[in-house]
Design a protein around this motif. Structure first.
Motif, PDB file in Angstrom:
ATOM      1  N   UNK A  68       0.926  -1.267   0.087  1.00 55.75           N
ATOM      2  CA  UNK A  68      -0.018   0.164   0.040  1.00 55.75           C
ATOM      3  C   UNK A  68       0.758   1.224  -0.113  1.00 55.75           C
ATOM      4  N   UNK A  69       0.109   2.548  -0.200  1.00 50.96           N
ATOM      5  CA  UNK A  69       0.784   3.585  -0.433  1.00 50.96           C
ATOM      6  C   UNK A  69       1.881   3.689  -1.718  1.00 50.96           C
ATOM      7  N   UNK A  70       1.550   2.937  -2.697  1.00 52.59           N
ATOM      8  CA  UNK A  70       2.228   2.871  -3.588  1.00 52.59           C
ATOM      9  C   UNK A  70       3.149   1.653  -3.596  1.00 52.59           C
ATOM     10  N   UNK A  71       3.343   0.386  -4.413  1.00 54.19           N
ATOM     11  CA  UNK A  71       4.028  -0.626  -4.236  1.00 54.19           C
ATOM     12  C   UNK A  71       5.406  -0.249  -4.260  1.00 54.19           C
ATOM     13  N   UNK A  72       6.236  -1.178  -3.715  1.00 54.22           N
ATOM     14  CA  UNK A  72       7.637  -0.863  -3.702  1.00 54.22           C
ATOM     15  C   UNK A  72       8.348  -0.699  -4.932  1.00 54.22           C
TER      16      UNK A  72
END
Length: 579
Positions: free
Chosen positions: A437-441
């Motif tokens: 979450x919050x933008x994948x790695x």
């Protein structure tokens, strides 16, 4: 699953890596004096251990439950959240004009570190509220700030972030939620919101008196794609002109997700405007919602990286306790055959030291990033740009660390780690969401090799590497890694196609993160060795040496992967790969 706050290592990171003493020299952060900082770090550690940690296992076992449109949490959560609000922890870094204490972001990170180590799922509630405050403080009109910020800052109300839709995951340009202007009546000047959002963390609950949803939606005349997205405040309960709560808005939680971990955190499917009467207010400029939301997301990405530190610390503490108490086998090569605690066996020592070194390295990177954010707030443009470079590093590598350390914790428990009753498995299950979450790695790494690589004509990133070489160049492994980072960055900027850059983004992100973390750990060791405390120096020296001698060389080995290019990835066409 006992937990004790890592107060001394946190204070070291805040002092050395964040540079809290320098921050306190400014008028804005003058109250961040040593006594205040120590009181906050010790106080939140005690609170987290006493109030939130005992609920961690209960939250995992019972989870959050939806009944008749209301999300319920296990017994004790409401009281623990109320105590958190009443003691003022939510307001640590909040704007002073709206009831906050105005302290550095660094100290807000420490509050979240301790709460999340105690109870990661529960900590997502204040973490999202911190981001909502940030977005409104930077982009909200004065009347919106006056209306919503005081109670968001206090924690009496909580905040959420509504981005994802069923057909639009990371591609926000594909979202379909709409916002139609209202021309007449009591809601004139506001908007009717319609749409469905998924994966909304703490989207519905009864712990706070109101929930302030920040929702991305499209105006009727909005251009296609991401350039046509606006941001709206959509409260669970309407707010009257005197600040009191009015009727419930036309929004509801349709369902909550059944997840691998963080079971106490209600992850909601939210429906807005089922009856055509969901009312929202515009935040910022029409069609510029992503800019406002990314203020919140950048904050959240650092705090998600913080979760890697949190779960790493909790898993390490539990593994150390188990390894000290578990008696099994004689130590190899010992003259006696009496069984010893497994902490005496070399491979268990290797795993424990790896857990400890990785966690401390991620913490050093976290507070170095937070300190740069605070310097950017004070007007240091170089620090602001550096914080932008560091954000994908702490989010991506920090959360990868959390998974690895939690997995090692299961391994140290052996078969008992695979049994839920010990609690070691919960740490791994909880950790697994953070790289997503919050933008994948992968998105973080892509951001590093595209936008961040060219920031300030490349000098924001290259200057960071130069500082590592200047300050840590006498450490051979660190110097070698920093030089490899420079070589890869130069290749990415000059010879690599976009596909090549993206293909090498993840290994390069890891290389750079490990280099910065190693540098910051070296700074910690120098500071500790300058003090008259041999025990502290010995403990830190063991962690730093393990990091520099074993983890840094592993990252150096990623250079070949970072510059291998994309050709091999497309050696098979899609049908061949999938077939």
């Amino acid at each position: 699953m006992t937990y004790a706050a890592a107060t001394q290592d946190q204070l070291l990171a805040i002092r050395v890596n964040a540079g809290i003493g320098d921050l306190a020299q400014s008028a804005r952060f003058a109250s961040a004096e040593p006594d205040m900082v120590e009181a906050i770090v010790e106080g939140i550690g005690q609170f987290a251990a006493g109030e939130w940690a005992p609920l961690n296992r209960l939250g995992d076992l019972e989870g959050s439950k939806l009944a008749n449109g209301v999300v319920r949490l296990p017994e004790g959560f409401a009281e623990a959240y109320q105590a958190y609000v009443e003691q003022g922890w939510n307001a640590i870094a909040g704007p002073v004009d709206f009831g906050g204490q105005g302290l550095p972001f660094t100290l807000a990170c420490n509050v979240l570190e301790n709460l999340g180590t105690a109870n990661m799922a529960f900590n997502l509630l204040p973490m999202l509220s911190v981001g909502a405050i940030e977005a409104l403080e930077h982009h909200g009109a004065p009347e919106l700030q006056q209306k919503y910020l005081p109670k968001l800052v206090s924690g009496e109300w909580s905040g959420t972030m509504n981005l994802t839709e069923p057909q639009a995951g990371s591609d926000l340009g594909a979202l379909r939620s709409t916002a139609v202007p209202i021309a007449e009546g009591e809601h004139a000047g506001k908007y009717r919101i319609t749409g469905t959002k998924i994966f909304i963390t703490w989207g519905e609950h009864e712990l706070s008196r109101n929930i302030i949803h920040l929702v991305l939606a499209r105006l009727p005349d909005a251009p296609e794609g991401s350039r046509g997205i606006s941001l709206f405040i959509v409260p669970k309960y309407h707010v009257n002109t005197d600040g009191s709560l009015g009727s419930r808005n036309d929004l509801r939680c349709v369902s909550i997700e059944h997840k691998l971990g963080i079971n106490a955190s209600p992850t909601c499917v939210m429906s807005y405007g089922d009856n055509g009467e969901c009312i929202g207010e515009l935040v910022g400029v029409p069609n510029r919602g992503l800019a406002a939301m990314f203020t919140m997301m950048n904050n959240a990405r650092i705090n998600v990286g913080n979760q890697g530190v949190q779960i790493g610390e909790r898993a390490t503490q539990q593994a150390l306790t188990y390894a000290r108490d578990r008696i099994q086998s004689a130590r190899a090569g010992s003259p006696g055959r009496a069984p010893v605690a497994i902490i005496e066996h070399p491979d268990v020592r290797r795993m424990l030291l790896r857990m400890k070194a990785l966690t401390e390295g991620a913490r050093a990177l976290l507070y170095y990033t937070a300190g740069q954010v605070d310097r950017g707030t004070l007007g240091d443009t170089g620090a602001a740009a550096r914080a932008e470079v560091l954000t994908p590093l702490i989010k991506a590598w920090g959360t990868d660390v959390g998974i690895e350390v939690a997995s090692l914790g299961v391994q140290i428990h052996g078969g008992m780690g695979f049994i839920e009753e010990t609690g070691a498995a919960q740490h791994w299950r909880d950790s697994r969401i953070a790289p997503i979450y919050e933008g994948t790695n992968g998105i973080q790494a892509a951001d590093l090799v595209t936008r961040k690589l060219g920031l300030e004509d490349g000098q924001a990133l290259l200057g960071l590497i130069a500082d590592i070489l200047r300050d840590g160049g006498d450490e051979p492994s660190l110097a070698a890694l920093a030089q490899d980072c420079t070589a890869v960055a130069d290749w990415l900027r000059s010879d690599a196609s976009l596909d090549d850059r993206l293909a090498g983004s993840v290994p390069f992100c890891t290389m750079l993160a490990v280099a910065v973390a190693g540098w910051q750990m070296l700074r910690q060791l120098r500071a500790v060795e300058a003090e008259d405390n041999p025990a502290n120096a010995a403990a830190k020296r063991a962690s730093v040496r393990f990091f520099l001698d074993r983890i840094v060389p592993e990252a150096t080995g990623l250079r070949a992967s970072a510059i291998a290019g994309a050709a091999d990835l497309y050696a098979l066409d899609t049908a061949q790969l999938a077939g």
